[in-house]
Scaffold this active site. Structure first.
Site, PDB file in Angstrom:
ATOM      1  N   ARG A  17      -1.855  -1.637  -9.990  1.00 39.65           N
ATOM      2  CA  ARG A  17      -0.671  -2.478 -10.160  1.00 39.65           C
ATOM      3  C   ARG A  17      -1.081  -3.947 -10.199  1.00 39.65           C
ATOM      4  O   ARG A  17      -2.187  -4.287  -9.766  1.00 39.65           O
ATOM      5  CB  ARG A  17       0.254  -2.291  -8.938  1.00 39.65           C
ATOM      6  CG  ARG A  17       0.586  -0.846  -8.657  1.00 39.65           C
ATOM      7  CD  ARG A  17       0.587  -0.584  -7.148  1.00 39.65           C
ATOM      8  NE  ARG A  17       0.647   0.858  -6.862  1.00 39.65           N
ATOM      9  CZ  ARG A  17       1.759   1.554  -6.776  1.00 39.65           C
ATOM     10  NH1 ARG A  17       2.906   0.954  -6.889  1.00 39.65           N
ATOM     11  NH2 ARG A  17       1.723   2.850  -6.561  1.00 39.65           N
ATOM     12  N   ARG A  27       3.338  12.876  -8.797  1.00 38.54           N
ATOM     13  CA  ARG A  27       3.388  11.894  -9.881  1.00 38.54           C
ATOM     14  C   ARG A  27       2.066  11.904 -10.636  1.00 38.54           C
ATOM     15  O   ARG A  27       0.995  11.924 -10.032  1.00 38.54           O
ATOM     16  CB  ARG A  27       3.668  10.516  -9.299  1.00 38.54           C
ATOM     17  CG  ARG A  27       3.748   9.426 -10.336  1.00 38.54           C
ATOM     18  CD  ARG A  27       4.553   8.250  -9.859  1.00 38.54           C
ATOM     19  NE  ARG A  27       3.900   7.519  -8.786  1.00 38.54           N
ATOM     20  CZ  ARG A  27       4.498   6.548  -8.098  1.00 38.54           C
ATOM     21  NH1 ARG A  27       5.737   6.227  -8.359  1.00 38.54           N
ATOM     22  NH2 ARG A  27       3.845   5.919  -7.167  1.00 38.54           N
ATOM     23  N   ARG A  65       3.744   6.244   1.718  1.00 35.25           N
ATOM     24  CA  ARG A  65       4.190   7.643   1.752  1.00 35.25           C
ATOM     25  C   ARG A  65       3.627   8.417   0.567  1.00 35.25           C
ATOM     26  O   ARG A  65       4.253   9.337   0.059  1.00 35.25           O
ATOM     27  CB  ARG A  65       5.704   7.705   1.731  1.00 35.25           C
ATOM     28  CG  ARG A  65       6.345   6.955   0.580  1.00 35.25           C
ATOM     29  CD  ARG A  65       7.759   7.390   0.419  1.00 35.25           C
ATOM     30  NE  ARG A  65       8.464   6.529  -0.515  1.00 35.25           N
ATOM     31  CZ  ARG A  65       9.676   6.774  -0.931  1.00 35.25           C
ATOM     32  NH1 ARG A  65      10.309   7.837  -0.512  1.00 35.25           N
ATOM     33  NH2 ARG A  65      10.277   5.965  -1.774  1.00 35.25           N
ATOM     34  N   ASP A 121       4.319  -5.085  -7.394  1.00 29.50           N
ATOM     35  CA  ASP A 121       3.659  -3.838  -6.979  1.00 29.50           C
ATOM     36  C   ASP A 121       4.202  -2.654  -7.771  1.00 29.50           C
ATOM     37  O   ASP A 121       3.646  -1.555  -7.693  1.00 29.50           O
ATOM     38  CB  ASP A 121       3.840  -3.595  -5.474  1.00 29.50           C
ATOM     39  CG  ASP A 121       5.293  -3.655  -5.039  1.00 29.50           C
ATOM     40  OD1 ASP A 121       5.947  -4.674  -5.325  1.00 29.50           O
ATOM     41  OD2 ASP A 121       5.779  -2.685  -4.433  1.00 29.50           O
ATOM     42  N   GLY A 165       0.817  -1.217   0.000  1.00 33.18           N
ATOM     43  CA  GLY A 165       0.000   0.000   0.000  1.00 33.18           C
ATOM     44  C   GLY A 165       0.844   1.258   0.000  1.00 33.18           C
ATOM     45  O   GLY A 165       2.059   1.216   0.167  1.00 33.18           O
ATOM     46  N   ASP A 209       8.784   6.622   7.487  1.00 37.41           N
ATOM     47  CA  ASP A 209       8.432   7.977   7.946  1.00 37.41           C
ATOM     48  C   ASP A 209       7.466   8.692   7.005  1.00 37.41           C
ATOM     49  O   ASP A 209       7.058   9.818   7.272  1.00 37.41           O
ATOM     50  CB  ASP A 209       9.704   8.811   8.127  1.00 37.41           C
ATOM     51  CG  ASP A 209      10.502   8.942   6.821  1.00 37.41           C
ATOM     52  OD1 ASP A 209      10.058   8.403   5.781  1.00 37.41           O
ATOM     53  OD2 ASP A 209      11.570   9.583   6.855  1.00 37.41           O
ATOM     54  N   GLY A 210       7.122   8.050   5.888  1.00 35.07           N
ATOM     55  CA  GLY A 210       6.182   8.677   4.962  1.00 35.07           C
ATOM     56  C   GLY A 210       6.794   9.795   4.131  1.00 35.07           C
ATOM     57  O   GLY A 210       6.097  10.484   3.404  1.00 35.07           O
TER      58      GLY A 210
END
Ligand code: AMP
Ligand code: MG
Length: 484
Positions: free
Chosen positions: A178, A171, A88, A248, A85, A120-121
Site C-alpha cells: 500500500r 482475499r 485482523r 493504507d 498494520g 478483536d482480530g
C-alpha cells in the site's frame, strides 16, 4: 497449492510472524470456484469442503505457507498514523496462477496480531459476504480489484453492537503493498528498508522499470499514478464510491482494496456519501479524483530521499509528475465519459456535452446506471429514445447529432456504449437484502443467485431484471460502516 513467500524474504521489519487463531467450528459458506480454478487449487483440496474450511479459516496451515501480519502506516481521513498494520489479517503466502501471475492469499478476520490495538482480530459474516459480492461484481464490471476466494463461518460469535456470526474471508490480491507501506518506512527514516520495498514492488508490479537506473523511482511514481488514474476513472464509470480512500487502502498495484464502507451511487450526484463516519464528505463520489491525487502526492513524498539526497532537487524531479495529475485525470475521465456516450474520439465541444448531460442527471435526480443503460438502448429502441428525450431535453438531440457526425452504424456505437455501461450493478439495497438473508438464515441461495447476475453485468440474463430497480427511497437513508 504451492506457496511461496517472497514477502517474508524482505526481512522481519516488514511483518510479524504469526499464525491465525484457530476457530471453533469452521464451515465453508461461499466458495469462488472459477477463481479456485485460476489459482489451480488441487482437486483433492477443492473437493473436500471440510479441508477447505480448515484451510481458509486458518485452522490448518497449508504446506509451504508462512503466515505473517504485515506492517504499514497511513493517512486516515487526512491524519497520519505512523503504525497500522494487519490487525485482523494473515498473509498466508503467494501462489502462481495458471497464467504464471503471482497472487497474495490473505485471510481476513483470522485473529489478533501485534497490530490489532484494541480490536478483536475478527470479522462478522455480513462484511465478509459484502467483500465477496462487491469484489466479484467489480471484477466482472472490468474494474481492477482484489478478489475473494472463500467465506468460511467460524462457529464463534463476534461482538459489535450485538452478537453476530463470525467469518473469515480469503482475499486474493496482486499484492498487499500500500502507499501506507512506503509511509511506514519513510516516516521512520529507514532508507534501506524503503529501498528494499521499492525494488520489491518494482520487480513485482513494474518489472519493465528495473533497468531504468536512478530514474526508476520517478518512473515508478508515474506508473503507479497511471494505474490509479485508470482505477478511479473506472470507479467513476460504474458509480462506485470507495468510502475510505485512506493511504493504507491505496495499493501500488492499482487494485481496489478494502470493501468496508463502499457503496454504489444510484442517483447521479457527485456529493454522494454513504459512509457513516465520513461526515465531511471527504470521500464523496465526486471527490475521489482529488483524493487519489492527494494520496499520490503522499506516495511521491515517501520516495524523495531515494530520488536525491538534496530534498529540493528531489522535489524538482517529482513536482511536474504531481502537478500534471489533474489534467491527466481529466483527460482519461473525459475519454471514458465520451465512450459512455458512444464517442470514439473526443472533440473540445464534447466536454460541454458531457458536463451538460451530467448536470441534467444531477438536477433531475436521475439514476446513473439506468440513464446510461437507456441511452445505450435508445439507439435501437423507440421507447427508450422517447424516455431519454423527455429526461435529457435538448441535450438528447445534441448528442444524437454528434453521434451522426461519427458516420458509424448504430449497432457499432451501441456495442461501444454497452462495453462502458452496465445493465446491472450491485445496488446497495440488494446487497443489504442478500447479506441479511445470509446472516439470518445461514443460507447462500440468494447470494449465489445474486452473484450469478453480477458476474454478467453487461448482459440481461433471465434474472437480471430482479436487480435493476433503483431503491424506492433513492438510498436517502442508506449508511455504510467502517472497521466492521
Ligand atoms: P480498515 O478500516 O479495514 O482499513 O482498517 C484500519 C486498521 O484497523 C487496519 O490496521 C486493520 O487491521 C485494523 N482493524 C480493523 N478492524 C479490526 C479488528 N476487528 N481487529 C483488529 N484490527 C482491526
Ligand atoms: Mg484497510
Amino acid at each position: 497449492m504451492r506457496f511461496s513467500n517472497s514477502y517474508v524474504g524482505l526481512g522481519e521489519v516488514f511483518y510479524e510472524r504469526i499464525r491465525p487463531t484457530p476457530v471453533r467450528d469452521p464451515q465453508l459458506f461461499l466458495w469462488n470456484s472459477s477463481l479456485a480454478e485460476q489459482l489451480m487449487i488441487p482437486d483433492e483440496l477443492k473437493n473436500d469442503s471440510v479441508a477447505l474450511a480448515q484451510a481458509f479459516s486458518g485452522n490448518h496451515i497449508l504446506p509451504g505457507s508462512e503466515p505473517i501480519a504485515t506492517v504499514y502506516a497511513g493517512h486516515q481521513f487526512g491524519s497520519f498514523v505512523p503504525q497500522l498494520g494487519d490487525g485482523r489479517a494473515h498473509l498466508l503466502g503467494e501462489v502462481l496462477d495458471q497464467f504464471g501471475q503471482r497472487w497474495d492469499i490473505q485471510l481476513k478476520g483470522s485473529g489478533r496480531t501485534s497490530f490489532s490495538r484494541g480490536g478483536d482480530g475478527r470479522c462478522p459474516l455480513g462484511p465478509a459476504v459484502r467483500e465477496l459480492i462487491m469484489s466479484e461484481a467489480m471484477n466482472a464490471l472490468g474494474v481492477a480489484t482484489t478478489r475473494s476466494l472463500a467465506v468460511v463461518t467460524t462457529g464463534e460469535p463476534v461482538f459489535r453492537e450485538t452478537s453476530l456470526p463470525g467469518a473469515v474471508v480469503t482475499r486474493v490480491a496482486a499484492s498487499h503493498i500500500r502507499i501506507g507501506t512506503f509511509q511506514f518506512f519513510a516516516a521512520q527514516g529507514d532508507l534501506p528498508s524503503l529501498d528494499t520495498l521499492c525494488s520489491y514492488a518494482i520487480e513485482r508490479h513494474y518489472p519493465e522499470l528495473r533497468t531504468e537506473g536512478e530514474n526508476q523511482y520517478v518512473l515508478f511514481i508515474d506508473k503507479v499514478i497511471e494505474r490509479q488514474i485508470h482505477l478511479v476513472v473506472d470507479w467513476m464509470r460504474v458509480g462506485f464510491i470507495h468510502g475510505v480512500m485512506n493511504t493504507d487502502n491505496t495499493t501500488i498495484s492499482g487494485e481496489t482494496i478494502d470493501y468496508g464502507p463502499c457503496a454504489m451511487m444510484g442517483i447521479y450526484d457527485p456529493q454522494t456519501v454513504y459512509s457513516s463516519i465520513d461526515t465531511m464528505g471527504r470521500y464523496a463520489f465526486g471527490n475521489q479524483p482529488k483524493i487519489i491525487h492527494w494520496n499520490m502526492a503522499r506516495f511521491a513524498e515517501c520516495l524523495l530521499p531515494l530520488i536525491h539526497a538534496d530534498t529540493n532537487k528531489a522535489v524538482d524531479r517529482i513536482e511536474p509528475v504531481i502537478a500534471e495529475f489533474p489534467n491527466r485525470f481529466e483527460t482519461e475521465y473525459m475519454k471514458m465519459m465520451g465512450k459512455k456516450l458512444g464517442l470514439t474520439s473526443l472533440e473540445e465541444e464534447d466536454r460541454n456535452l458531457i458536463v451538460s448531460v451530467l448536470n441534467r442527471l444531477r438536477d433531475r435526480r436521475l439514476d446513473y446506471t439506468v440513464t446510461f443503460d437507456l441511452l445505450t438502448k435508445s439507439l435501437t429502441s423507440e421507447a427508450a429514445a422517447s424516455r431519454m428525450k423527455d429526461e435529457l431535453g435538448g441535450h438528447f438531440e445534441v448528442w444524437k447529432e454528434r453521434l451522426s457526425e461519427q458516420h458509424m452504424i448504430l449497432e457499432e456505437v451501441q456495442k461501444l456504449m454497452r462495453q462502458h455501461n452496465p445493465v446491472v450493478i450491485p445496488r446497495n439495497h440488494h446487497v443489504e437484502e442478500v447479506i441479511q438473508e445470509c446472516v439470518e438464515t445461514g443460507g447462500v441461495t440468494s447470494a449465489e443467485k445474486f452473484l450469478q447476475v453480477l458476474r454478467s453485468p453487461y448482459e440481461e440474463l433471465a434474472q437480471t431484471s430482479e436487480y435493476q430497480d433503483p431503491p424506492s427511497d433513492g438510498d436517502e437513508n442508506y449508511q455504510t460502516f467502517c472497521g466492521t
